[in-house]
Motif scaffolding. Structure first.
Motif, PDB file in Angstrom:
ATOM      1  N   ARG A  89       4.500   6.870  -6.006  1.00 13.07           N
ATOM      2  CA  ARG A  89       6.022   7.371  -6.131  1.00 13.07           C
ATOM      3  C   ARG A  89       6.154   8.638  -6.762  1.00 13.07           C
ATOM      4  O   ARG A  89       7.068   9.315  -6.275  1.00 13.07           O
ATOM      5  N   GLY A  90       5.426   8.660  -7.780  1.00 12.16           N
ATOM      6  CA  GLY A  90       5.650   9.911  -8.607  1.00 12.16           C
ATOM      7  C   GLY A  90       5.183  11.203  -7.825  1.00 12.16           C
ATOM      8  O   GLY A  90       5.365  12.253  -7.740  1.00 12.16           O
ATOM      9  N   LEU A  91       3.909  10.694  -6.927  1.00 11.91           N
ATOM     10  CA  LEU A  91       3.390  11.900  -6.106  1.00 11.91           C
ATOM     11  C   LEU A  91       4.336  12.205  -5.140  1.00 11.91           C
ATOM     12  O   LEU A  91       4.602  13.555  -4.874  1.00 11.91           O
ATOM     13  N   LEU A  92       4.863  11.289  -4.459  1.00 12.98           N
ATOM     14  CA  LEU A  92       6.119  11.684  -3.378  1.00 12.98           C
ATOM     15  C   LEU A  92       7.135  12.648  -3.938  1.00 12.98           C
ATOM     16  O   LEU A  92       7.390  13.685  -3.332  1.00 12.98           O
ATOM     17  N   ASP A  93       7.410  12.500  -5.029  1.00 13.68           N
ATOM     18  CA  ASP A  93       8.472  13.283  -5.919  1.00 13.68           C
ATOM     19  C   ASP A  93       7.810  14.692  -6.100  1.00 13.68           C
ATOM     20  O   ASP A  93       8.591  15.679  -5.700  1.00 13.68           O
ATOM     21  N   ALA A  94       6.782  14.619  -6.463  1.00 13.26           N
ATOM     22  CA  ALA A  94       6.176  15.870  -7.025  1.00 13.26           C
ATOM     23  C   ALA A  94       5.823  16.884  -5.485  1.00 13.26           C
ATOM     24  O   ALA A  94       6.044  17.993  -5.531  1.00 13.26           O
ATOM     25  N   LEU A  95       5.614  16.169  -4.498  1.00 15.01           N
ATOM     26  CA  LEU A  95       5.571  16.727  -3.055  1.00 15.01           C
ATOM     27  C   LEU A  95       6.625  17.256  -2.278  1.00 15.01           C
ATOM     28  O   LEU A  95       6.604  17.648  -1.295  1.00 15.01           O
ATOM     29  N   GLY A  96       7.855  16.357  -2.980  1.00 20.01           N
ATOM     30  CA  GLY A  96       9.168  16.692  -2.248  1.00 20.01           C
ATOM     31  C   GLY A  96       9.233  15.922  -1.021  1.00 20.01           C
ATOM     32  O   GLY A  96       9.927  16.355  -0.067  1.00 20.01           O
ATOM     33  N   ILE A  97       8.737  14.686  -0.838  1.00 20.77           N
ATOM     34  CA  ILE A  97       8.809  13.765   0.282  1.00 20.77           C
ATOM     35  C   ILE A  97       9.483  12.676  -0.151  1.00 20.77           C
ATOM     36  O   ILE A  97       9.227  11.751  -0.997  1.00 20.77           O
ATOM     37  N   ALA A 116       6.564  -0.732  -1.474  1.00 14.74           N
ATOM     38  CA  ALA A 116       7.608  -1.065  -0.569  1.00 14.74           C
ATOM     39  C   ALA A 116       8.417  -2.267  -0.824  1.00 14.74           C
ATOM     40  O   ALA A 116       9.443  -2.077  -0.486  1.00 14.74           O
ATOM     41  N   LEU A 117       7.871  -3.068  -1.719  1.00 15.27           N
ATOM     42  CA  LEU A 117       8.742  -4.293  -2.352  1.00 15.27           C
ATOM     43  C   LEU A 117       9.665  -3.349  -3.543  1.00 15.27           C
ATOM     44  O   LEU A 117      10.863  -3.870  -3.631  1.00 15.27           O
ATOM     45  N   ASP A 118       9.227  -2.563  -4.384  1.00 18.66           N
ATOM     46  CA  ASP A 118       9.905  -2.031  -5.461  1.00 18.66           C
ATOM     47  C   ASP A 118      10.735  -0.851  -4.943  1.00 18.66           C
ATOM     48  O   ASP A 118      11.940  -0.761  -5.340  1.00 18.66           O
ATOM     49  N   ARG A 119      10.613  -0.022  -3.877  1.00 21.24           N
ATOM     50  CA  ARG A 119      11.464   1.150  -3.619  1.00 21.24           C
ATOM     51  C   ARG A 119      11.065   0.983  -2.048  1.00 21.24           C
ATOM     52  O   ARG A 119      10.474   2.171  -1.538  1.00 21.24           O
ATOM     53  N   PRO A 120      11.949   0.166  -1.478  1.00 20.96           N
ATOM     54  CA  PRO A 120      11.994   0.131   0.130  1.00 20.96           C
ATOM     55  C   PRO A 120      12.566   1.393   0.734  1.00 20.96           C
ATOM     56  O   PRO A 120      12.142   1.717   1.999  1.00 20.96           O
ATOM     57  N   ASP A 121      13.267   2.173  -0.001  1.00 19.75           N
ATOM     58  CA  ASP A 121      14.087   3.203   0.546  1.00 19.75           C
ATOM     59  C   ASP A 121      12.985   4.548   0.576  1.00 19.75           C
ATOM     60  O   ASP A 121      13.248   5.256   1.403  1.00 19.75           O
ATOM     61  N   ARG A 122      11.667   4.374  -0.194  1.00  8.93           N
ATOM     62  CA  ARG A 122      10.729   5.307   0.053  1.00  8.93           C
ATOM     63  C   ARG A 122       9.942   5.190   0.916  1.00  8.93           C
ATOM     64  O   ARG A 122       8.910   6.102   1.204  1.00  8.93           O
ATOM     65  N   VAL A 123       9.786   3.894   1.681  1.00  8.49           N
ATOM     66  CA  VAL A 123       8.699   3.642   2.807  1.00  8.49           C
ATOM     67  C   VAL A 123       9.341   3.636   3.878  1.00  8.49           C
ATOM     68  O   VAL A 123      10.201   2.674   4.188  1.00  8.49           O
ATOM     69  N   ARG A 124       8.814   4.520   4.953  1.00  8.46           N
ATOM     70  CA  ARG A 124       9.335   4.272   6.378  1.00  8.46           C
ATOM     71  C   ARG A 124       8.554   3.103   7.178  1.00  8.46           C
ATOM     72  O   ARG A 124       9.309   2.119   7.553  1.00  8.46           O
ATOM     73  N   ARG A 125       7.107   3.145   7.292  1.00  4.45           N
ATOM     74  CA  ARG A 125       6.528   2.027   7.722  1.00  4.45           C
ATOM     75  C   ARG A 125       5.169   1.748   6.831  1.00  4.45           C
ATOM     76  O   ARG A 125       4.654   2.605   5.986  1.00  4.45           O
ATOM     77  N   LEU A 126       4.683   0.633   7.077  1.00  5.68           N
ATOM     78  CA  LEU A 126       3.477   0.165   6.362  1.00  5.68           C
ATOM     79  C   LEU A 126       2.148  -0.120   7.287  1.00  5.68           C
ATOM     80  O   LEU A 126       2.625  -1.036   8.339  1.00  5.68           O
ATOM     81  N   VAL A 127       1.188   0.373   6.871  1.00  7.11           N
ATOM     82  CA  VAL A 127      -0.058  -0.311   7.738  1.00  7.11           C
ATOM     83  C   VAL A 127      -1.152  -0.645   6.657  1.00  7.11           C
ATOM     84  O   VAL A 127      -1.433   0.217   5.566  1.00  7.11           O
ATOM     85  N   LEU A 128      -1.609  -2.035   6.665  1.00  6.72           N
ATOM     86  CA  LEU A 128      -1.990  -2.470   5.698  1.00  6.72           C
ATOM     87  C   LEU A 128      -3.358  -3.205   6.371  1.00  6.72           C
ATOM     88  O   LEU A 128      -3.616  -3.720   7.090  1.00  6.72           O
ATOM     89  N   MET A 129      -4.614  -2.656   5.647  1.00  8.26           N
ATOM     90  CA  MET A 129      -6.117  -3.143   6.132  1.00  8.26           C
ATOM     91  C   MET A 129      -6.432  -3.926   5.105  1.00  8.26           C
ATOM     92  O   MET A 129      -7.132  -3.517   3.982  1.00  8.26           O
ATOM     93  N   GLY A 130      -6.686  -5.364   5.145  1.00  6.28           N
ATOM     94  CA  GLY A 130      -7.193  -6.179   4.315  1.00  6.28           C
ATOM     95  C   GLY A 130      -6.562  -6.022   2.594  1.00  6.28           C
ATOM     96  O   GLY A 130      -7.519  -5.694   1.763  1.00  6.28           O
TER      97      GLY A 130
END
Length: 286
Positions: A89-97, A116-130
């Motif tokens: 999340r901090g990286l997204l902030d630093a990159l202006g995303i 995604a659970l902590d801050r769903p407003d920051r995540v559009r979609r999730l792809v999870l592999m194992g």
């Protein structure tokens, strides 16, 4: 704690008290690729077969997670998934995303799901592999997970231990892994800063263990983030049954079980992964 100099295509981004090494390619909606937690892992090595394909459609952001690669070797042991989620999340902030798609394998999958659970407003979609953290308190660890957590214990890291883990546990066809990759990961795994402070180890204490079991998080049943779970049917690190458990709890979760594939879906089946991921992330959010 020291941080190696980034490569020509990497840059260091300051996130709180840490430096995070980041590679970016492409343009469009942001997609953040989060790597697994095996010894010597890094962002670009885990997604070597995927970055260029995804960059044809998206702005692809590939960090080395804290504790790995050229990022700072600092991780909060009491809540590692929460700490990594906060770092992303901090990286997204630093990159202006403001909002990004998150793609995560294993350790990185757990961090993506936690964010995604902590801050769903920051995540559009999730792809999870194992992803990690799925039922970790309900069964004994798999042999692959035991070897992963014991890598820095006992005699310490060795090339033999790492090669066995990668060829026997991470992939379905161990012979497909080039010796050069194993050697590069071994050299990364014996960085003095990493040996002094291994980023992934057996959880200390019941409270930490419970925090790392994401199936216990009641927010899963209310999670509105569209999610695609890709799980190798022959995964010997995290049990493939975890995919069904996520699909049963998360109301917007699609599950794809990948035959003759282990823990590295994105590496072992890159064409399938790239096609499914691009299609899924390209859908309208509704």
């Amino acid at each position: 704690m020291s941080v190696e100099e980034p490569t020509a295509e990497q840059r260091l981004v300051r996130v709180g008290a840490r430096d995070v090494a980041v590679t970016e390619r492409g343009a469009g909606e942001a997609v953040v690729l989060l790597h697994g937690g095996g010894p010597g892992a890094s962002g670009m090595s885990n997604y070597a077969h995927n970055v260029d394909a995804l960059a044809q459609r998206f702005r692809v952001v590939v960090p080395d997670l804290p504790g790995y690669g050229r990022s700072s070797k600092i991780v909060d042991r009491s809540d590692p998934f929460g700490d990594l989620a906060a770092a992303v999340r901090g990286l997204l902030d630093a990159l202006g995303i403001e909002q990004a798609h998150l793609v995560g394998n294993s350790y990185g999958g757990a961090a993506a799901l936690r964010l995604a659970l902590d801050r769903p407003d920051r995540v559009r979609r999730l792809v999870l592999m194992g992803p990690g953290g799925i039922g970790t308190t309900r069964h004994a660890p798999t042999p692959g997970l035991r070897r992963l957590l014991a890598y820095y214990a006992g005699e310490g890291p060795t090339r033999t231990k790492l090669e066995r883990f990668i060829r026997d546990d991470l992939v379905y066809d161990g012979g497909a892994v080039p010796a050069e990759m194993i050697e590069a990961r071994y050299q990364a795994s014996i960085d003095p800063d990493v040996v002094a402070n291994p980023p992934l180890r057996r959880p200390a204490g019941l409270r930490t263990l419970l925090r790392m079991d994401l199936l216990r998080d009641k927010r899963l049943t209310r999670a509105a983030t569209p999610t695609l779970v890709l799980w190798g049917a022959e995964d010997r690190v995290n049990r493939p049954s975890g995919g069904r458990q996520l699909a049963e709890r998360m109301p917007r979760c699609d599950l794809y079980l990948v035959a003759r594939t282990g823990h590295w879906v994105q590496w072992e089946r890159p064409d399938l992964f790239n096609t499914l991921t691009t299609a899924f992330l390209s859908q309208d959010k509704r």
